[in-house]
Scaffold this active site. Structure first.
Site: not given
Lengths: 255, 275
Positions: B38, B206, B70, B84, B56, B54, B166, B203
């Site tokens: 995330t 994500s 999310k 998380g 994913r 995002d 992240s 990242d």
């Protein structure tokens, strides 16, 4: 022992009288009949529930009194009888609606919620050390299964569906009045009118927007149903039950 | 007296942890929980709050969901992004959303963002960080727009722009270089989009699309898949086999339905008895 008011059998809730009655419940119904009149009418495209907001003194700040309560966005309840008992039942009903939502992701259908409340009320007729709830409720709601439905719940815990009903002080006259004026295709607007006229019949004092409360269930349109929930997948559906504001009530009274 | 059942005792049950540690030492690792690696962001602008995320969801090194949601609903004008452990963020936000509705009905008032924040932090602190939910909470209430971050152990921060997950460093770099107070809606939306995109492209946790949610005093607008920078391109060549590629020698067609007899069942004939 079997006197008119129940005699020795009337003091304990958990004892039947020889004639097969639970006299405490009869007494609870008497308490309900002392409460202000409330009524509900099911129209073809909605439901209206209404009640008198009678204060015992002119000094009471009646803006704080809430007799028509929202339980969840699709269900509302009005009562006749003891206010404090109603307050407790509403708190339970709201919690029950949220518990249902947490499991199923949708609000309970009217019948399911009515059954839950009726079970709470019945528990108070078969337990030690408690008394029955001194209220009768009119539960009005909309769901996808049965559409708009109106239920009455009594202190005994029994409930049944009505097309139109009245409870409280003036219920006999009110019901006769409703029987004459009700037809199956009545519209919501006409139903609100009829409700106001019925209330007026037994009203003591001035009937203004401050002395009555009205709640309305509307049927959502196809577009609203397809639009889904506010806020996406995990959101909540648009409310179908709402209380009329004082201005709206005033407009209806003026007609 | 019989022992308390597992379904009614409070708190988490750690009785399997000795066994799990033993198994891990012997070479059998714990199954990975679905995580929202995330990038989630939130920023304050002139008329309210914009939240971005995002889409994913990962399960270890595998992408479990390429387009998950999310940005969770708390109340009509309050939303919460979750990073998380996916299950933790989903259930925590759903529980607090339900409790907020009860609270709002009971008080007769519109819900406030601080109330949601307090409920969330007290809940997470009670579980001492075992509930892996890192949240970005934003909304507009009667006191104005508010934006908070809530960490899994229960600490909170109140800030004008926040990032979590992240991809938070990549997104924060974008915010730190371009955020100004009292931005216009279009500028703020572009900034949020850029911040989440920075997370998506830099990242590994994500990816996929950008979701955005604009909350103002008058309305809340949910822009699901606002930007889709990772759509699958159409393949350049066609890889289907031409009819006749496989030679066949004989043909035999058999009907699966040999004989059909229709008998009506039920007292009321066709219709379901719903009386």
């Amino acid at each position: 022992m079997a006197t008119a008011d129940g005699g020795a059998y009337s003091y304990s809730l958990t004892v039947f009288s020889p004639s097969g009655k639970l006299v405490q419940i009869e007494h609870a119904l008497a308490a309900v009949s002392q409460g202000t009149t409330s009524l509900g009418i099911k129209a073809s495209n909605g439901i209206v529930i209404a009640t008198e907001k009678k204060s015992s003194s002119i000094l009471i700040d009646d803006s704080m009194i809430e007799k028509v309560a929202v339980v969840c966005p699709n269900i509302g309840i009005v009562y006749s009888g003891m206010g404090p008992d109603f307050r407790v039942l509403i708190a339970r009903a709201r919690k029950s609606a949220q518990a249902y939502w947490k499991i199923y992701g949708e609000y309970p259908p009217t019948k399911v919620l009515t059954q839950e409340i009726a079970t709470v009320m019945q528990k108070a007729t078969q337990s030690g050390g408690v008394r029955p709830f001194g209220v009768s409720l009119l539960v009005a709601g909309w769901d996808t299964n049965r559409g708009p439905s109106l239920y009455q719940v009594d202190p005994s815990g029994s409930f049944w569906a009505w097309k139109a009903s009245a409870i409280g002080k003036n219920m006999v006259n009110a019901k006769t009045f409703l029987e004459k004026r009700y037809n199956d295709d009545i519209s919501l607007e006409d139903a609100i009118h009829t409700a106001l006229l019925t209330l007026k019949e037994g009203f003591e004092g001035q009937m203004t927007e401050k002395t009555i409360e009205i709640g309305v269930v509307t049927v959502p349109t196809l577009e609203e149903l397809e639009a889904g929930k506010i806020g996406g997948e995990t959101g909540r559906p648009k409310p179908t039950f709402r209380k009329l504001s004082e201005e709206e009530v005033r407009d209806y009274l003026a007609l | 007296m019989s022992q308390q059942s597992a379904f009614s005792s409070p708190g988490f049950d750690f009785s399997n942890s000795v066994r799990n540690n033993f198994l891990q030492e012997k070479g059998m690792p714990l199954p990975k929980a679905t995580s929202t690696g995330t990038t989630i962001v939130g920023c304050l602008f002139k008329d309210g709050i914009i939240l971005g995320a995002d889409t994913r969801a990962t399960e270890g090194e595998i992408i479990a969901d390429k387009n998950c949601e999310k940005i969770h609903y708390i109340t009509e004008s309050i939303r919460c992004c979750g990073a998380g452990t996916a299950a933790d963020t989903e259930f925590t936000t759903a529980t607090i959303s339900s409790n907020m509705e009860l609270h709002s009905l009971s008080t007769g008032r519109k819900p406030r963002v601080v109330t949601v924040m307090t409920m969330l932090k007290q809940y997470l602190f009670q579980y001492q960080g075992h509930i892996g939910a890192a949240l970005v909470l934003g909304g507009v209430d009667s006191t104005g727009p508010h934006l908070f971050t809530i960490h899994p152990h229960g600490s909170t921060d109140k800030l004008p722009y926040v990032t979590m997950g992240s991809g938070s460093l990549a997104a924060m770099a974008v915010f730190e270089s371009s955020w100004k107070p009292n931005m216009e809606r279009s500028d703020a939306l572009a900034l949020v989009s850029a911040a989440v995109s920075a997370g998506i492209f830099n990242d590994l946790g994500s990816g996929s699309n950008v979701d955005a949610c604009i909350i103002t005093a008058t309305q809340t607008e949910m822009l699901r898949n606002f930007v889709k920078p990772n759509e699958r391109v159409e393949k350049e060549r066609h890889y289907t086999f031409r009819r006749g590629t496989t030679a066949w020698k004989s043909e035999n067609i058999r009907d699966l339905i040999v004989n059909e007899d229709i008998t009506l069942v039920g007292a009321t004939g066709d219709a379901m008895d719903t009386s």
